[in-house]
Design a protein around this motif. Structure first.
Motif, PDB file in Angstrom:
ATOM      1  N   SER A  31      -4.004  30.906 -15.282  1.00 33.90           N
ATOM      2  CA  SER A  31      -4.582  30.117 -14.201  1.00 33.90           C
ATOM      3  C   SER A  31      -6.100  30.292 -14.147  1.00 33.90           C
ATOM      4  O   SER A  31      -6.843  29.320 -13.970  1.00 33.90           O
ATOM      5  CB  SER A  31      -3.960  30.535 -12.872  1.00 33.90           C
ATOM      6  OG  SER A  31      -4.520  29.809 -11.820  1.00 33.90           O
ATOM      7  N   ALA A  32      -6.566  31.522 -14.318  1.00 31.22           N
ATOM      8  CA  ALA A  32      -8.009  31.768 -14.311  1.00 31.22           C
ATOM      9  C   ALA A  32      -8.686  31.063 -15.483  1.00 31.22           C
ATOM     10  O   ALA A  32      -9.762  30.461 -15.329  1.00 31.22           O
ATOM     11  CB  ALA A  32      -8.283  33.267 -14.366  1.00 31.22           C
ATOM     12  N   LYS A  33      -8.070  31.113 -16.657  1.00 29.63           N
ATOM     13  CA  LYS A  33      -8.651  30.442 -17.829  1.00 29.63           C
ATOM     14  C   LYS A  33      -8.676  28.929 -17.642  1.00 29.63           C
ATOM     15  O   LYS A  33      -9.654  28.268 -18.016  1.00 29.63           O
ATOM     16  CB  LYS A  33      -7.875  30.813 -19.092  1.00 29.63           C
ATOM     17  CG  LYS A  33      -8.115  32.239 -19.537  1.00 29.63           C
ATOM     18  CD  LYS A  33      -7.316  32.581 -20.763  1.00 29.63           C
ATOM     19  CE  LYS A  33      -7.518  34.036 -21.148  1.00 29.63           C
ATOM     20  NZ  LYS A  33      -6.707  34.416 -22.310  1.00 29.63           N
ATOM     21  N   LEU A  34      -7.615  28.384 -17.063  1.00 28.93           N
ATOM     22  CA  LEU A  34      -7.597  26.941 -16.826  1.00 28.93           C
ATOM     23  C   LEU A  34      -8.653  26.536 -15.807  1.00 28.93           C
ATOM     24  O   LEU A  34      -9.275  25.472 -15.944  1.00 28.93           O
ATOM     25  CB  LEU A  34      -6.217  26.497 -16.353  1.00 28.93           C
ATOM     26  CG  LEU A  34      -5.141  26.416 -17.426  1.00 28.93           C
ATOM     27  CD1 LEU A  34      -3.802  26.078 -16.791  1.00 28.93           C
ATOM     28  CD2 LEU A  34      -5.498  25.400 -18.478  1.00 28.93           C
ATOM     29  N   ASN A  35      -8.881  27.365 -14.817  1.00 29.88           N
ATOM     30  CA  ASN A  35      -9.912  27.084 -13.824  1.00 29.88           C
ATOM     31  C   ASN A  35     -11.292  27.067 -14.488  1.00 29.88           C
ATOM     32  O   ASN A  35     -12.116  26.189 -14.214  1.00 29.88           O
ATOM     33  CB  ASN A  35      -9.868  28.123 -12.704  1.00 29.88           C
ATOM     34  CG  ASN A  35     -10.719  27.731 -11.532  1.00 29.88           C
ATOM     35  OD1 ASN A  35     -11.058  26.566 -11.365  1.00 29.88           O
ATOM     36  ND2 ASN A  35     -11.057  28.707 -10.725  1.00 29.88           N
ATOM     37  N   ILE A  36     -11.555  28.016 -15.373  1.00 28.12           N
ATOM     38  CA  ILE A  36     -12.831  28.057 -16.105  1.00 28.12           C
ATOM     39  C   ILE A  36     -12.984  26.814 -16.962  1.00 28.12           C
ATOM     40  O   ILE A  36     -14.052  26.177 -16.986  1.00 28.12           O
ATOM     41  CB  ILE A  36     -12.919  29.336 -16.955  1.00 28.12           C
ATOM     42  CG1 ILE A  36     -13.048  30.560 -16.046  1.00 28.12           C
ATOM     43  CG2 ILE A  36     -14.079  29.270 -17.928  1.00 28.12           C
ATOM     44  CD1 ILE A  36     -12.889  31.874 -16.765  1.00 28.12           C
ATOM     45  N   LEU A  37     -11.928  26.453 -17.680  1.00 31.56           N
ATOM     46  CA  LEU A  37     -11.993  25.260 -18.539  1.00 31.56           C
ATOM     47  C   LEU A  37     -12.218  23.994 -17.719  1.00 31.56           C
ATOM     48  O   LEU A  37     -12.979  23.102 -18.125  1.00 31.56           O
ATOM     49  CB  LEU A  37     -10.708  25.128 -19.365  1.00 31.56           C
ATOM     50  CG  LEU A  37     -10.555  26.124 -20.503  1.00 31.56           C
ATOM     51  CD1 LEU A  37      -9.169  25.997 -21.118  1.00 31.56           C
ATOM     52  CD2 LEU A  37     -11.613  25.894 -21.556  1.00 31.56           C
ATOM     53  N   PHE A  38     -11.596  23.906 -16.566  1.00 36.16           N
ATOM     54  CA  PHE A  38     -11.773  22.744 -15.705  1.00 36.16           C
ATOM     55  C   PHE A  38     -13.219  22.638 -15.251  1.00 36.16           C
ATOM     56  O   PHE A  38     -13.826  21.561 -15.281  1.00 36.16           O
ATOM     57  CB  PHE A  38     -10.829  22.852 -14.497  1.00 36.16           C
ATOM     58  CG  PHE A  38     -10.977  21.749 -13.504  1.00 36.16           C
ATOM     59  CD1 PHE A  38     -10.546  20.471 -13.798  1.00 36.16           C
ATOM     60  CD2 PHE A  38     -11.569  21.986 -12.276  1.00 36.16           C
ATOM     61  CE1 PHE A  38     -10.688  19.444 -12.879  1.00 36.16           C
ATOM     62  CE2 PHE A  38     -11.712  20.974 -11.355  1.00 36.16           C
ATOM     63  CZ  PHE A  38     -11.277  19.696 -11.657  1.00 36.16           C
ATOM     64  N   ARG A  39     -13.798  23.763 -14.816  1.00 32.26           N
ATOM     65  CA  ARG A  39     -15.196  23.745 -14.378  1.00 32.26           C
ATOM     66  C   ARG A  39     -16.139  23.432 -15.524  1.00 32.26           C
ATOM     67  O   ARG A  39     -17.140  22.729 -15.343  1.00 32.26           O
ATOM     68  CB  ARG A  39     -15.540  25.093 -13.734  1.00 32.26           C
ATOM     69  CG  ARG A  39     -14.822  25.261 -12.415  1.00 32.26           C
ATOM     70  CD  ARG A  39     -15.224  26.467 -11.619  1.00 32.26           C
ATOM     71  NE  ARG A  39     -16.064  27.423 -12.296  1.00 32.26           N
ATOM     72  CZ  ARG A  39     -16.011  28.731 -12.121  1.00 32.26           C
ATOM     73  NH1 ARG A  39     -15.127  29.229 -11.292  1.00 32.26           N
ATOM     74  NH2 ARG A  39     -16.820  29.537 -12.749  1.00 32.26           N
ATOM     75  N   MET A  40     -15.838  23.922 -16.729  1.00 38.71           N
ATOM     76  CA  MET A  40     -16.674  23.616 -17.892  1.00 38.71           C
ATOM     77  C   MET A  40     -16.617  22.123 -18.218  1.00 38.71           C
ATOM     78  O   MET A  40     -17.642  21.504 -18.537  1.00 38.71           O
ATOM     79  CB  MET A  40     -16.227  24.437 -19.110  1.00 38.71           C
ATOM     80  CG  MET A  40     -16.581  25.901 -19.021  1.00 38.71           C
ATOM     81  SD  MET A  40     -15.852  26.898 -20.341  1.00 38.71           S
ATOM     82  CE  MET A  40     -16.537  26.146 -21.779  1.00 38.71           C
ATOM     83  N   LEU A  41     -15.449  21.542 -18.135  1.00 37.89           N
ATOM     84  CA  LEU A  41     -15.298  20.119 -18.418  1.00 37.89           C
ATOM     85  C   LEU A  41     -16.069  19.278 -17.399  1.00 37.89           C
ATOM     86  O   LEU A  41     -16.745  18.309 -17.769  1.00 37.89           O
ATOM     87  CB  LEU A  41     -13.815  19.737 -18.406  1.00 37.89           C
ATOM     88  CG  LEU A  41     -13.476  18.300 -18.760  1.00 37.89           C
ATOM     89  CD1 LEU A  41     -13.961  17.985 -20.164  1.00 37.89           C
ATOM     90  CD2 LEU A  41     -11.996  18.071 -18.646  1.00 37.89           C
TER      91      LEU A  41
END
Length: 89
Positions: A53-63
């Motif tokens: 979940s933390a990694k997906l949150n980071i990827l979402f913010r990067m996108l």
């Protein structure tokens, strides 16, 4: 014709139930997960879920940052980011 007293029926039913329980325990005993191992697996899956979940949150913010800082027109950026065109990021 056989007739049984209520006590005989109760005892024979209890015996058959116990025999069935023992048979099922022996037959399926190796397929059950012990409580300690179940708790360990559950805790590990929660940790894994939190990490993903933390990694997906980071990827979402990067996108979102890539979309904001790209040279896509503002109206299309707003459509992608689901914001109004006059909002500032």
């Amino acid at each position: 014709m056989l007739t049984f007293t209520p006590l005989e029926l109760l005892l024979s039913g209890g015996f058959i139930s116990t025999l069935t329980a023992v048979f099922v325990r022996i037959w399926l005993g190796s397929k059950f997960v012990p409580r300690d191992q179940c708790r360990l697996r559950h805790d590990a899956s929660e940790d894994t879920f939190d990490a993903v979940s933390a990694k997906l949150n980071i990827l979402f913010r990067m996108l979102r940052a890539l979309v904001v800082h790209s040279d896509i027109p503002k109206d299309i950026q707003a459509q992608i980011l689901n914001t109004r065109a006059d909002d500032k990021e």
